[in-house]
Design a protein around this motif. Structure first.
Motif, short mmCIF file in Angstrom:
data_model
loop_
_atom_site.label_atom_id
_atom_site.label_comp_id
_atom_site.label_asym_id
_atom_site.label_seq_id
_atom_site.Cartn_x
_atom_site.Cartn_y
_atom_site.Cartn_z
N LEU A 180 50.93 52.81 102.27
CA LEU A 180 50.09 51.66 102.70
C LEU A 180 48.81 53.23 103.35
O LEU A 180 49.85 53.90 104.78
N GLN A 181 47.93 53.05 103.53
CA GLN A 181 47.25 53.67 104.26
C GLN A 181 45.51 52.47 104.86
O GLN A 181 44.85 52.10 103.92
N PHE A 182 45.36 52.19 106.10
CA PHE A 182 44.96 51.81 106.85
C PHE A 182 44.15 52.63 107.73
O PHE A 182 44.29 53.61 108.14
N LEU B 140 53.66 55.01 105.87
CA LEU B 140 52.55 54.75 106.29
C LEU B 140 52.12 55.75 106.14
O LEU B 140 52.30 56.40 107.04
N SER B 141 50.63 55.87 105.92
CA SER B 141 49.77 57.49 106.60
C SER B 141 49.52 57.32 107.66
O SER B 141 48.47 56.55 108.85
N ASP C 191 38.54 59.57 103.29
CA ASP C 191 39.57 60.33 104.32
C ASP C 191 40.79 59.01 103.35
O ASP C 191 41.96 58.77 103.96
N LEU C 192 41.07 59.50 101.88
CA LEU C 192 42.39 58.94 101.04
C LEU C 192 43.00 60.09 101.22
O LEU C 192 42.99 61.45 101.08
N ASP C 193 44.27 60.52 101.49
CA ASP C 193 45.96 60.31 101.50
C ASP C 193 45.64 61.01 100.23
O ASP C 193 46.74 60.36 99.55
N THR C 194 45.47 62.15 100.08
CA THR C 194 45.73 62.64 98.56
C THR C 194 47.45 63.32 98.48
O THR C 194 47.86 63.43 97.34
N PHE D 140 50.04 53.11 95.39
CA PHE D 140 49.03 53.82 97.07
C PHE D 140 48.39 52.67 97.22
O PHE D 140 47.52 52.71 96.40
N VAL D 141 48.11 52.43 98.54
CA VAL D 141 47.22 51.41 98.45
C VAL D 141 46.31 51.82 99.87
O VAL D 141 47.16 52.37 100.94
N HIS D 142 45.39 51.35 99.81
CA HIS D 142 44.27 52.16 100.78
C HIS D 142 43.48 50.59 101.11
O HIS D 142 42.78 49.95 100.02
#
Lengths: 349, 349
Positions: free
Chosen positions: A46-48, A75-76, A85-88, A97-99
Motif C-alpha cells: 500500500l502506498q499513501f 506500507l510504503s 512517486d510510484l514505489d517501483t 500494489f495499491v497506490h
C-alpha cells in the motif's frame, strides 16, 4: 516534492488530504480484496500520499480482517507527493500494489490506483467565487480546472457555472493528464483554453500558483473548498525568487545538472545536451532531489531536469541556486532575461 | 547512515575521507579507462562516498580528458555512507559503474570497486597507542582491526606490533567482510579473537564505538592516524541512549517495523516475524531510513531491521523511539532488560 520542516502554501498538510473528515475517504477495500483473491496474492503493498500516511495502519487493520491470515500487508515508507512517486521497488516485490490518491502514471495489471475522491461539497465555494469572477453578462468565458481528488465533482462544477450563464471552457490537456479539466503540479495543459480567467477548484495554492506561472496572461481564481477561501493566484513572490535565483547563478563556474530517476520525470536528453555543451557542467543522477543530497557536491549552481516544483517551490531550501532548464539558458546567456517561463512537463515519461 | 546537519563523532567529515590530502587518493583511472575501452561503454557511472562527493567533478574532468568524446560520465547523487549504499539504479543504467571507497557488497562484471586506500602514515599513531595498550611483558595479546581504507597498511601494523613483542590476533570475520582484520559499521566478527584488548587503527569513532558495543568485555584502543589522537572507546553515552529508547518504547501501542530495501540490509524474515506475532505492528518498507520519512506515520515506536547504525547513531533524531530487533523484544517484554546487546549483521544479504 519534499516539504519537510516548514508549513507553507502548497504543503499537502494544508489540503483536504489532512483534514479531519478523511475517515470518509473511500479506500475501495472490496477492489483490493478481490484482486488479492483473484491473484492468490501473498503480499499486498500500500502506498499513501504523505498527508494520508497516518491512515495506513487503520487501512491495514481493515484489510487484515478481510484477508486470509497468510497475506502480508506492507506500507510504503518512500516519500509520496505525487503520481511520479510510484514505489517501483514495492511494485516489483508485491503481488498486489495499491497506490492511493493520484492518477495513474504507469499502467500495469499489478497496480490498483485508488483515486480517493474528496467528499467536500463544492457549491458553497463556487457561490463565493462569483465575487472574483467576471460578470458573465460582460465576459462569460471561464476555464475550469481541478485536481484528481475533486474530479468526481467536475461535471457538477461545470453545470453549476453554466446555469449561471458562464461559457465554461475545459480541455483534457495532453497525454500526461488522465481526466478532462485535471491539472498536475507539473502540467497545466488543461488550461490552454480560450478564456482570460480560469477557475481552479481545489485545496491549497500549490496547483493554482503553477497554473498562474504557466499562464501569466490569465487571471486565476482559486476556489478552495477545503480551507473554505476564495483568492487570486499571485505569482509575484514566486517570480521574484526565480529572477533572484537566475541572477545568483550567473556567476556560476561549476554546474550540477540533475537527472531525476523517478518514473515520469526523466528528461535525459535535455540533461545530456547541457553537459555536452558546457565543459563545466556535470551530470548528477538521483531519485529524491533534496538539499542534503546536494550539499556535498562542490557546485556553484544546479539545473534540475526533474520535477519543476522542486526547483520553484523548494528552491530556496538548497544551499546553491537551483534553476529550471529554461532558467539555466538565461543564466549562461543563451536566452534573454525576459524569456523566463514556468517549467512544465508535457507528455514526458 | 545519514549525518546531515550536525557534526559529531562518527561523521565521515571527521575521517581521512575529508582531509586536505585527498588529492593523493588513487582513483585508478587507468582501470576505468581500460574497462570503458574493453566494453565500448557509452555511459560511465561514478559513485563516491559522501565525504568525497566534492571530488567528483575533478575526477570527471580527468576521465573526460582520457575518454572518447561520446562517452558520458554520470555522478551518483544518492546518499552513500557505506558498502550497502550501492546505487543499483545507476549500476543498471550505465555500461561501466565505479563505486569508490568501500569493499564489494555485490560482485558483478559491471562494477569496478576502487578501494581508495589512505596514504596516512600509521607508525606515529601506533607509537602513541603504546601508552594505552597493556605492557606486552604482562599481557601480549592484542586484537588488531582497521577499516577498508587502511587495509593497505594492515601487514605493516601487525609487523610493527609483533616487533614490540605483542601477540597479534587477527581474523577475517565472516563472509560479509572482504579482508582479514576489516570491520564494517555493522560487523565486528574480525574482533572475535582471544584477547582482552583490541587496537583499532582508523579515522573517527564510528567503527570503534560499534566494536566496543559488540564486545563490551574488551578494551578498545582507538589509534586515529587521521585526527592524530589515541583514546579509549567509551560506550556509556551510547548505552544510556539505548536504555532510554527501550524504556520510552515500553508504552508503545502501534509499532512501525522497518524493512530496508537496500542491498545487504534486508532482514525480511525478522521483520515479518514481528508483524506476524504482534497485531499492532505494521511493516514499512523504504530505502533511506530518515526522520522525515517516518514523521507522517502515526506510530508510537519503530523497530529497524535495516542498518543498525541508523538505529543507534541517528536514533535520537527520530520523533519516536527507534529500536533494534533485540531491543524490541525487551520493550515488549519477551526478553529481560539485561539482554540488551549491539545489533549487527553477520553474513546477511
Amino acid at each position: 516534492m519534499s516539504h519537510t520542516s516548514e508549513s507553507k502554501s502548497g504543503d499537502l498538510t494544508k489540503t483536504g488530504m489532512a483534514l479531519k473528515h478523511d475517515r470518509e475517504w473511500d479506500y475501495e477495500l472490496d477492489r483490493i480484496v478481490e484482486a488479492v483473491d483473484e491473484r492468490d496474492a501473498k503480499k499486498v503493498g500500500l502506498q499513501f500520499p504523505e498527508g494520508l500516511k497516518r491512515r495506513g495502519p487503520a487501512v491495514t487493520d481493515d484489510l487484515r480482517e478481510r484477508l486470509p491470515d497468510d497475506v502480508r500487508v506492507l506500507l510504503s515508507g518512500q516519500p509520496c507527493y505525487g503520481a511520479c512517486d510510484l514505489d517501483t521497488y514495492m511494485m516489483r516485490r508485491t503481488d498486489v500494489f495499491v497506490h492511493f490518491g493520484h492518477s495513474p502514471m504507469k499502467e500495469s495489471d499489478k497496480i490498483i490506483y485508488v483515486p480517493l475522491f474528496s467528499n467536500v461539497d463544492v457549491e458553497p465555494i463556487l457561490e463565493d467565487s462569483l465575487n472574483e469572477l467576471a460578470d458573465p453578462d460582460e465576459n462569460p468565458d471561464v476555464g475550469l480546472v481541478t485536481t484528481a481528488q475533486h474530479m468526481n465533482k467536475f461535471e457538477e462544477m461545470r453545470t453549476w457555472l453554466e446555469e449561471r450563464d458562464f461559457d465554461v471552457h475545459t480541455r483534457r490537456g495532453d497525454e500526461r493528464l488522465t481526466h478532462e479539466g485535471q491539472v498536475l503540479g507539473c502540467n497545466y495543459a488543461s488550461a490552454d483554453i480560450d478564456a482570460d480567467q480560469v477557475l481552479y477548484v481545489g485545496g491549497g495554492k500549490f496547483h493554482p500558483l503553477g497554473l498562474a506561472m504557466e499562464h501569466p496572461d490569465k487571471r486565476v481564481v482559486i476556489a478552495d473548498p477545503v480551507n473554505n477561501a476564495v483568492s487570486i493566484a499571485d505569482t509575484e513572490k514566486f517570480l521574484k525568487q526565480r529572477y533572484g535565483a537566475v541572477h545568483r547563478a550567473m556567476d556560476a563556474q561549476k554546474w550540477g545538472v540533475i537527472f531525476c530517476t523517478k518514473i515520469g520525470q526523466g528528461r535525459y536528453d535535455q540533461a545530456e545536451k547541457i553537459v555536452e555543451e558546457n565543459d563545466n557542467a556535470y551530470l548528477i543522477t538521483m531519485d529524491e532531489v533534496t538539499p542534503d543530497r546536494l550539499r556535498n557536491f562542490d557546485m556553484d549552481a544546479f539545473v534540475n531536469t526533474g520535477c519543476p516544483r522542486i526547483t520553484t517551490d523548494d528552491g530556496p531550501r538548497f544551499h546553491k541556486p537551483m534553476l529550471t532548464p529554461g532558467e539555466y539558458e538565461i543564466a549562461v546567456g543563451n536566452e534573454p532575461l525576459d524569456s523566463l517561463s514556468f517549467d512544465t512537463f508535457h507528455g514526458t515519461w
